[in-house]
Design an enzyme around this catalytic site. Structure first.
Site, PDB file in Angstrom:
ATOM      1  CG  LEU A 255       6.945 -14.564 -11.104  1.00 53.91           C
ATOM      2  CD1 LEU A 255       6.581 -14.455 -12.639  1.00 53.91           C
ATOM      3  CD2 LEU A 255       7.011 -16.127 -11.148  1.00 53.91           C
ATOM      4  N   GLY A 256      10.008 -12.163  -8.819  1.00 48.51           N
ATOM      5  CA  GLY A 256      11.506 -11.466  -8.713  1.00 48.51           C
ATOM      6  C   GLY A 256      11.276  -9.948  -8.895  1.00 48.51           C
ATOM      7  N   GLY A 259      14.766  -3.521 -12.126  1.00 46.18           N
ATOM      8  CA  GLY A 259      14.727  -2.021 -12.149  1.00 46.18           C
ATOM      9  C   GLY A 259      13.416  -1.285 -12.256  1.00 46.18           C
ATOM     10  CG  PHE A 260       9.118  -1.393 -14.330  1.00 46.75           C
ATOM     11  CD1 PHE A 260       8.878  -0.519 -15.230  1.00 46.75           C
ATOM     12  CD2 PHE A 260       8.048  -1.512 -13.510  1.00 46.75           C
ATOM     13  CE1 PHE A 260       7.689   0.278 -15.561  1.00 46.75           C
ATOM     14  CE2 PHE A 260       6.733  -1.059 -13.913  1.00 46.75           C
ATOM     15  CZ  PHE A 260       6.669  -0.097 -14.857  1.00 46.75           C
ATOM     16  N   GLY A 261      10.585  -2.804 -10.793  1.00 47.42           N
ATOM     17  CA  GLY A 261       9.809  -2.994  -9.487  1.00 47.42           C
ATOM     18  C   GLY A 261       9.441  -4.697  -9.562  1.00 47.42           C
ATOM     19  N   PRO A 262       8.679  -5.048  -8.717  1.00 47.28           N
ATOM     20  CG  PRO A 262       7.136  -5.294  -6.955  1.00 47.28           C
ATOM     21  CD  PRO A 262       7.753  -4.282  -7.633  1.00 47.28           C
ATOM     22  CB  VAL A 263       7.880  -9.746 -12.165  1.00 45.96           C
ATOM     23  CG1 VAL A 263       7.203 -10.302 -13.111  1.00 45.96           C
ATOM     24  CG2 VAL A 263       8.758  -8.241 -12.566  1.00 45.96           C
ATOM     25  CE  LYS A 277       8.805  -5.444 -16.578  1.00 45.13           C
ATOM     26  NZ  LYS A 277       9.724  -4.841 -17.565  1.00 45.13           N
ATOM     27  CG  ASP A 374      18.954  -2.768 -18.318  1.00 45.41           C
ATOM     28  OD1 ASP A 374      20.023  -2.792 -17.986  1.00 45.41           O
ATOM     29  OD2 ASP A 374      18.185  -2.819 -17.576  1.00 45.41           O
TER      30      ASP A 374
END
Length: 560
Positions: A255-256, A259-263, A277, A374
């Site tokens: 999906l995108g 900052g945490f990582g890919p989803v 996530k 954030d």
């Protein structure tokens, strides 16, 4: 050599001597070597493993092999299915003694429910397939049961959900039926045995991963209870279940990335759509941010906050499972030349009000005061009705009582949204979120990004351009062109005024979120915003009202 010894051990396993077959299960404190039954999922879903039987795998009472031919050839991957369909209102729970608890996804209730309370929690949840009570902890299992090992006596009590019509059959009748099927079948071929041995060898390390996952999960639940005076139900999902739901994190399901990582988008085996996530090793964040997000939103309930469904900690994988938002994030609309037209003024104003209510809940209405740190367009998700949900709490901080601000030497956040006092000196407070909200509000109105959008004639960013137009009485020129047919000019002008108030330089000049919600929902008079001296950029002649530029020196900044 180790693989050869393991192969010989398992090949000889079905033909153990009668003396070996009559050995009792060791107690929980007895040291023992790994056996066939120690390998995770070796008997498939709803299968029981007994090393004293030959063959060792058979179905739990009330279940039959999904593939009888597979079971007869010792291929247990498809496991067992129920003889009778469940009926949530009439189902019963049959008690078994087990050598160890089932693996897979379970929920851990840290409530002092007792046996009856735990049973009631499982009974009322139609997806709950089994429960156990250990001390004050109540554990609930949903879906198929894996790695069950029944014992005649002395084990831990496990209560498995059964159809009422199956209750009188429990106690081994089904076992005899399946043993009859298997004994009457052809002995497995050598190739079949090799396949099973290969699976067992791979699953050997997976058992330790599952044990580590449970240990870490218990640690997180304990930490949550330090924050919350109540008790929570926090589901922990098995990694294999998430891998299956997302197609092994297929690129087509991505999906995108934040900052945490890919989803990733996924669909669980119960039909629920989820967003997963996944912590990226290159994200700069780790277990602390992961725990932070779980701890802070495990019990937050508000229509404008995204809902956490569960998490997974297994080996190096750290996953957060959320409700799926079909319209993804706000930035995918307002900054896209085509999709921005789908958000007319009534929808954008509804999104603005929803974000403000969610932020007010975090700052004042939840038991702990939470500062998001954030807030930005990509962290606002949109549901089916285009209602906003605030997400990504990895950088959030919480305070108790009257505390509302803090300080940090590690500046983390997103350039363009960070309040000046935070970017310069690391001071943050609820007013830092108010500043970010003001910038976000301006972006929603204009359809432009604050950071990276400059006006060559004025040499200022979007906020500086908004200030100049407002001082000249031309603020409505900021409004996105595609809104001109649907806008309410007085609402739009009022929103621009509010954004200038929220993004003022000094925290004490900014309104709190309760005042912002009141300003958005009424016609009360608004104070005049003060001259912003922090705007980056300025005319060479120094005549622009936004000409001042601060030289900022930050020792440690981590943009997202």
């Amino acid at each position: 050599m180790d693989l050869l010894l393991l192969t010989l051990h398992l090949l000889l396993l079905p033909f153990t001597t009668s003396q070996q077959q009559n050995q009792n299960y060791p107690s929980s404190g007895t040291q023992r070597n790994d056996t066939y039954c120690d390998y995770p999922s070796v008997c498939g879903p709803n299968g029981n493993c007994d090393i004293n039987q030959s063959p060792a795998c058979f179905c739990l009472d009330g279940f039959t092999p999904k593939s009888p031919s597979g079971y007869s050839s010792m291929d247990y991957t498809q496991g067992c299915v129920r003889n009778k369909a469940l009926n949530c209102s009439t189902d019963v729970f049959v008690a078994y003694s087990v050598f160890k608890e089932p693996s897979g996804g379970y929920s851990l209730l840290n409530q002092r429910l007792g046996a009856e309370g735990c049973k009631g929690s499982c009974k009322s949840n139609c997806s709950c397939m089994a429960y156990s009570v250990t001390g004050s902890a109540c554990k609930l299992w949903s879906g198929d049961l894996f790695d069950v090992r029944l014992v005649k006596e002395g084990g831990q009590a496990l209560y498995i959900r059964m159809s009422a019509s199956e209750e009188h059959k429990s106690g081994g009748g089904n076992h005899k039926k399946i043993v009859g099927i298997i004994v009457g079948s052809t002995v497995a071929t050598v190739s079949g045995m090799i396949m099973i041995l290969a699976c067992c060898y791979i699953f050997r390390k997976r058992r330790k991963k599952l044990e580590d996952m449970r240990l870490r999960a218990s640690e997180i639940v304990d930490q949550i209870n330090e924050y919350e005076e109540g008790d929570i139900e926090l589901p922990f999902l098995d990694l294999s279940r998430i891998v299956e739901a997302t197609g092994n994190f297929a690129m087509g399901n991505k999906l995108g990335e934040g900052g945490f990582g890919p989803v990733y988008k996924g669909t669980l085996d119960d039909g629920r759509q989820i967003a997963v996530k996944k912590l990226s090793s290159s994200s700069g964040q780790g277990i602390n941010e992961f725990k932070n997000e779980v701890l802070l939103i495990a019990k937050l309930q508000h229509r404008n906050l995204v809902r956490l469904l569960g998490c997974c900690i297994e080996d190096e994988e750290k996953l957060l499972i959320y409700e799926y938002m079909p319209n993804k994030s706000l930035d995918g609309f307002i900054f896209d030349q085509t999709r921005r037209k789908l958000l007319d003024w009534p929808k954008r104003f509804n999104i603005i009000c929803g974000i403000s209510r969610g932020l007010l809940y975090l700052h004042e209405d939840s038991r702990l005061r939470i500062i998001h740190r954030d807030l930005k367009a990509s962290n606002i998700l949109l549901d089916n009705e285009m209602d906003p949900k605030i997400s990504d709490f990895g950088l959030a901080r919480c305070f108790g009582g009257d505390q509302s601000k803090g300080n940090t030497k590690k500046i983390v956040g997103t350039f363009g949204y960070m309040a000046p006092e935070y970017a310069i000196s690391g001071h943050f407070s609820v007013k830092s979120d108010v500043f970010s909200f003001g910038i976000l509000l301006l972006e929603i109105i204009t359809g432009r990004k604050n950071r990276g959008i400059y006006f060559p004639s004025d040499n200022v960013n979007l906020y500086g351009h908004a200030w100049d137009l407002w001082k000249q009485g031309r603020s409505l020129e900021l409004v996105d062109e595609c809104l001109k047919e649907s806008w309410n000019s007085s609402e739009a002008q009022r929103c621009i005024h509010i954004c200038l108030l929220c993004a003022q330089q000094h925290p004490q000049d900014r309104p709190d979120m309760s005042s912002v919600v009141l300003m958005l929902g009424s016609e009360i008079d608004l104070p005049q915003p003060k001259f912003p001296t922090f705007i980056i950029g300025g005319n060479s002649d120094g005549k622009s009202s936004s000409s001042c530029q601060n030289e900022i020196s930050i020792t440690e900044v981590e943009p997202r």
